[in-house]
Write an enzyme that holds these catalytic residues in place. Structure first.
Site, PDB file in Angstrom:
ATOM      1  N   LEU A  15      94.352 101.438 128.259  1.00  0.00           N
ATOM      2  CA  LEU A  15      93.909 101.712 129.619  1.00  0.00           C
ATOM      3  C   LEU A  15      92.385 101.818 129.543  1.00  0.00           C
ATOM      4  O   LEU A  15      91.851 102.602 128.751  1.00  0.00           O
ATOM      5  CB  LEU A  15      94.505 103.026 130.136  1.00  0.00           C
ATOM      6  CG  LEU A  15      94.012 103.387 131.544  1.00  0.00           C
ATOM      7  CD1 LEU A  15      94.478 102.367 132.564  1.00  0.00           C
ATOM      8  CD2 LEU A  15      94.494 104.769 131.945  1.00  0.00           C
ATOM      9  N   ASP A  16      91.682 101.014 130.329  1.00  0.00           N
ATOM     10  CA  ASP A  16      90.208 101.053 130.335  1.00  0.00           C
ATOM     11  C   ASP A  16      89.729 102.044 131.390  1.00  0.00           C
ATOM     12  O   ASP A  16      90.066 101.912 132.581  1.00  0.00           O
ATOM     13  CB  ASP A  16      89.633  99.663 130.657  1.00  0.00           C
ATOM     14  CG  ASP A  16      89.876  98.659 129.542  1.00  0.00           C
ATOM     15  OD1 ASP A  16      90.367  99.059 128.457  1.00  0.00           O
ATOM     16  OD2 ASP A  16      89.573  97.464 129.744  1.00  0.00           O
ATOM     17  N   GLY A  42      92.622  96.250 126.731  1.00  0.00           N
ATOM     18  CA  GLY A  42      93.072  96.036 125.350  1.00  0.00           C
ATOM     19  C   GLY A  42      92.998  94.547 125.058  1.00  0.00           C
ATOM     20  O   GLY A  42      93.454  93.728 125.856  1.00  0.00           O
ATOM     21  N   LYS A  43      92.402  94.207 123.913  1.00  0.00           N
ATOM     22  CA  LYS A  43      92.156  92.781 123.640  1.00  0.00           C
ATOM     23  C   LYS A  43      93.461  91.975 123.591  1.00  0.00           C
ATOM     24  O   LYS A  43      93.525  90.846 124.083  1.00  0.00           O
ATOM     25  CB  LYS A  43      91.377  92.619 122.338  1.00  0.00           C
ATOM     26  CG  LYS A  43      89.959  93.187 122.438  1.00  0.00           C
ATOM     27  CD  LYS A  43      89.132  92.912 121.225  1.00  0.00           C
ATOM     28  CE  LYS A  43      87.860  93.757 121.202  1.00  0.00           C
ATOM     29  NZ  LYS A  43      87.024  93.626 122.401  1.00  0.00           N
ATOM     30  N   GLY A  44      94.506  92.554 122.997  1.00  0.00           N
ATOM     31  CA  GLY A  44      95.781  91.840 122.916  1.00  0.00           C
ATOM     32  C   GLY A  44      96.357  91.604 124.303  1.00  0.00           C
ATOM     33  O   GLY A  44      96.721  90.477 124.670  1.00  0.00           O
ATOM     34  N   GLY A 204      78.022  83.538 124.369  1.00  0.00           N
ATOM     35  CA  GLY A 204      77.710  84.234 125.613  1.00  0.00           C
ATOM     36  C   GLY A 204      77.486  83.242 126.742  1.00  0.00           C
ATOM     37  O   GLY A 204      78.232  82.267 126.893  1.00  0.00           O
ATOM     38  N   ARG A 206      75.544  80.931 126.933  1.00  0.00           N
ATOM     39  CA  ARG A 206      75.183  79.572 126.458  1.00  0.00           C
ATOM     40  C   ARG A 206      76.409  78.723 126.128  1.00  0.00           C
ATOM     41  O   ARG A 206      76.287  77.577 125.739  1.00  0.00           O
ATOM     42  CB  ARG A 206      74.259  79.672 125.252  1.00  0.00           C
ATOM     43  CG  ARG A 206      72.842  80.167 125.629  1.00  0.00           C
ATOM     44  CD  ARG A 206      71.975  80.381 124.423  1.00  0.00           C
ATOM     45  NE  ARG A 206      72.450  81.496 123.621  1.00  0.00           N
ATOM     46  CZ  ARG A 206      72.841  81.429 122.355  1.00  0.00           C
ATOM     47  NH1 ARG A 206      72.782  80.283 121.706  1.00  0.00           N
ATOM     48  NH2 ARG A 206      73.261  82.502 121.725  1.00  0.00           N
ATOM     49  N   ASP A 235      88.048  87.724 125.955  1.00  0.00           N
ATOM     50  CA  ASP A 235      89.520  87.642 125.864  1.00  0.00           C
ATOM     51  C   ASP A 235      90.042  86.495 126.725  1.00  0.00           C
ATOM     52  O   ASP A 235      90.972  85.788 126.337  1.00  0.00           O
ATOM     53  CB  ASP A 235      90.143  88.968 126.319  1.00  0.00           C
ATOM     54  CG  ASP A 235      89.737  90.115 125.416  1.00  0.00           C
ATOM     55  OD1 ASP A 235      89.534  89.883 124.212  1.00  0.00           O
ATOM     56  OD2 ASP A 235      89.607  91.250 125.919  1.00  0.00           O
ATOM     57  N   SER A 274      90.133  90.712 136.602  1.00  0.00           N
ATOM     58  CA  SER A 274      89.212  89.608 136.871  1.00  0.00           C
ATOM     59  C   SER A 274      89.699  88.280 136.293  1.00  0.00           C
ATOM     60  O   SER A 274      89.004  87.273 136.380  1.00  0.00           O
ATOM     61  CB  SER A 274      87.846  89.936 136.258  1.00  0.00           C
ATOM     62  OG  SER A 274      87.961  89.932 134.856  1.00  0.00           O
TER      63      SER A 274
HETATM   64  O1  RIB Z   1      87.646  92.937 125.068  1.00  0.00           O
HETATM   65  C1  RIB Z   1      87.647  93.905 126.075  1.00  0.00           C
HETATM   66  C2  RIB Z   1      88.616  94.993 125.737  1.00  0.00           C
HETATM   67  O2  RIB Z   1      88.168  95.670 124.569  1.00  0.00           O
HETATM   68  C3  RIB Z   1      88.748  96.065 126.789  1.00  0.00           C
HETATM   69  O3  RIB Z   1      89.724  95.773 127.759  1.00  0.00           O
HETATM   70  C4  RIB Z   1      89.019  97.315 125.972  1.00  0.00           C
HETATM   71  O4  RIB Z   1      90.293  97.847 126.172  1.00  0.00           O
HETATM   72  C5  RIB Z   1      88.787  96.938 124.509  1.00  0.00           C
HETATM   73  O5  RIB Z   1      89.957  96.779 123.822  1.00  0.00           O
END
Ligand code: RIB
Length: 288
Positions: A15-16, A42-44, A204, A206, A235, A274
Site C-alpha cells: 500500500l503506497d 509494490g513493484k510486483g 528516464g 530519454r 513498472d 495511472s
Molecule cells: O516502483 C514503484 C513502487 O515501488 C511503489 O508502488 C512502491 O510500493 C515501491 O514498491
C-alpha cells in the site's frame, strides 16, 4: 504469438502512502504542507497490473497481511482481472507499505516497509504446474526466494533488478532478460556487461536502450510529456515491454511501446491509478 500472452509475476504487494510536497526533504529536513493519498503499489503488483491492462493474462504470486491495507492494495488488481489465487494472506504479518514523497516535478523518494513481502519463500510459493509464456520478478522479495524461482522456473525469465542489491551470479546467469534503470546499471556494472542476458536499460525521460553481448541492438525515445508523478513509470515500462515482446517478438517494437506506456503512467498521480490502457499508449505514440 496470437493468443494473449500469459505472464506469471512473483513479486511485492504494497500500500503506497503518498505525500505530495513542493520539494522533497533532504536528510534531517522536515517539509510541511503535504497532501496525503493512499494508492495500491509494490513493484510486483504494479508490473502485474501494467501487463494485465495492456492485454496479458496475468497471475500474481506474493503475500499480504490480514489487514485493511491488503484490501486497498489488492483492489485494482482484483477489479482488473489479475489472478490472485497465488497471493497468500498471512495472519501474523502486516501488508507491505511504501512511504512516498512526490515533488512538484513528479520526482519521488520511496521508503519501503516490506511486511508480508519478506515472508514470501520457497515454503509459501505454490507449485507452478501451469505453463506460462514468461515469469517476471523484481527484487522486493527476499533474495533467497528469487534464487529459488530462478532455479526452478522453466521458460522465459525476466528480472527487473529493482531495488539494486548484491545478488548471487546464479540469478543473473539464469535470467533471459534483465531490466535496469541507470542507477541499477551502475550498481551491477561489470556483471551486466558480461551477462548473456538481454539487458534493457531505461534512461528516464530519454527513453531506453537494449543491449546484447555488450552491443546496442535497439533504442527508443520517450514521448515528451509533463510528468505529474513518476511513481510506477518504471513498472509500467517493464509490464508493457514484456507484453509487447511476447506478442510481437521484436525488441525494438517492445522498447518503443514500453517507453510510451511508461511516459503515459506519469500523467496521473499514483502507481496503479495511472497505468495506461492500450488506447492511451497508442494516443501518446501517435503524438510523438
Ligand atoms: O516502483 C514503484 C513502487 O515501488 C511503489 O508502488 C512502491 O510500493 C515501491 O514498491
Amino acid at each position: 504469438m496470437t493468443h494473449q500472452p500469459r505472464i506469471r509475476v512473483i513479486g511485492s504487494i504494497n500500500l503506497d502512502i503518498v505525500a505530495r510536497v513542493e520539494t522533497l526533504p533532504r536528510p534531517g529536513e522536515t517539509v510541511s504542507g503535504g497532501i496525503l493519498a493512499h494508492y495500491p503499489g509494490g513493484k510486483g503488483a504494479n508490473q502485474a497490473l501494467a501487463a494485465r491492462r495492456l492485454g496479458a493474462e496475468v497471475e500474481l504470486i506474493g503475500a499480504v497481511g490480514r489487514d485493511d491495507a491488503a484490501s486497498q492494495a489488492l483492489a485494482i488488481l482484483r477489479a482488473s482481472g489479475v489472478d490472485l489465487h497465488g497471493v497468500k494472506v498471512l495472519d501474523a504479518m502486516t501488508t507491505g507499505v511504501a512511504l512516498i514523497g512526490v515533488d512538484r516535478h513528479g520526482e519521488n523518494q520511496i521508503i519501503v516497509a516490506p511486511g508480508a513481502n519478506e515472508q514470501v519463500s520457497e515454503a509459501t510459493l505454490p507449485v507452478f504446474d501451469q505453463m506460462v509464456d514468461a515469469t517476471l520478478c523484481q527484487l522486493e522479495l527476499p533474495v533467497a526466494t528469487i534464487e529459488h524461482v530462478a532455479a526452478t522456473t522453466k521458460g522465459l525469465l525476466c528480472i527487473n533488478l529493482a531495488p539494486a542489491q548484491p545478488l548471487p551470479p546464479s540469478i543473473l546467469n539464469r535470467a533471459d532478460i534483465l531490466v535496469v534503470n541507470e542507477t541499477e546499471s551502475a550498481f551491477y556494472g561489470d556483471m551486466l556487461d558480461k551477462s548473456r542476458s538481454l539487458i534493457i536499460k531505461t534512461l528516464g525521460s530519454r527513453g531506453a536502450v537494449a543491449i546484447q553481448h555488450g552491443r546496442e541492438i535497439a533504442r527508443a525515445a520517450s514521448p515528451k510529456i509533463d510528468p505529474v508523478d513518476t511513481t510506477g513509470a518504471g513498472d509500467t515500462f517493464v509490464g508493457a515491454f514484456m507484453v509487447t515482446f511476447l506478442r510481437e517478438g521484436s525488441v525494438a517494437k517492445a522498447l518503443t511501446y514500453a517507453c510510451a506506456a511508461g511516459a503515459a503512467a506519469t500523467l496521473t498521480a499514483g502507481a496503479q491509478t495511472s497505468m495506461p490502457t492500450p488506447e492511451q499508449v497508442l494516443a501518446l505514440l501517435a503524438q510523438s
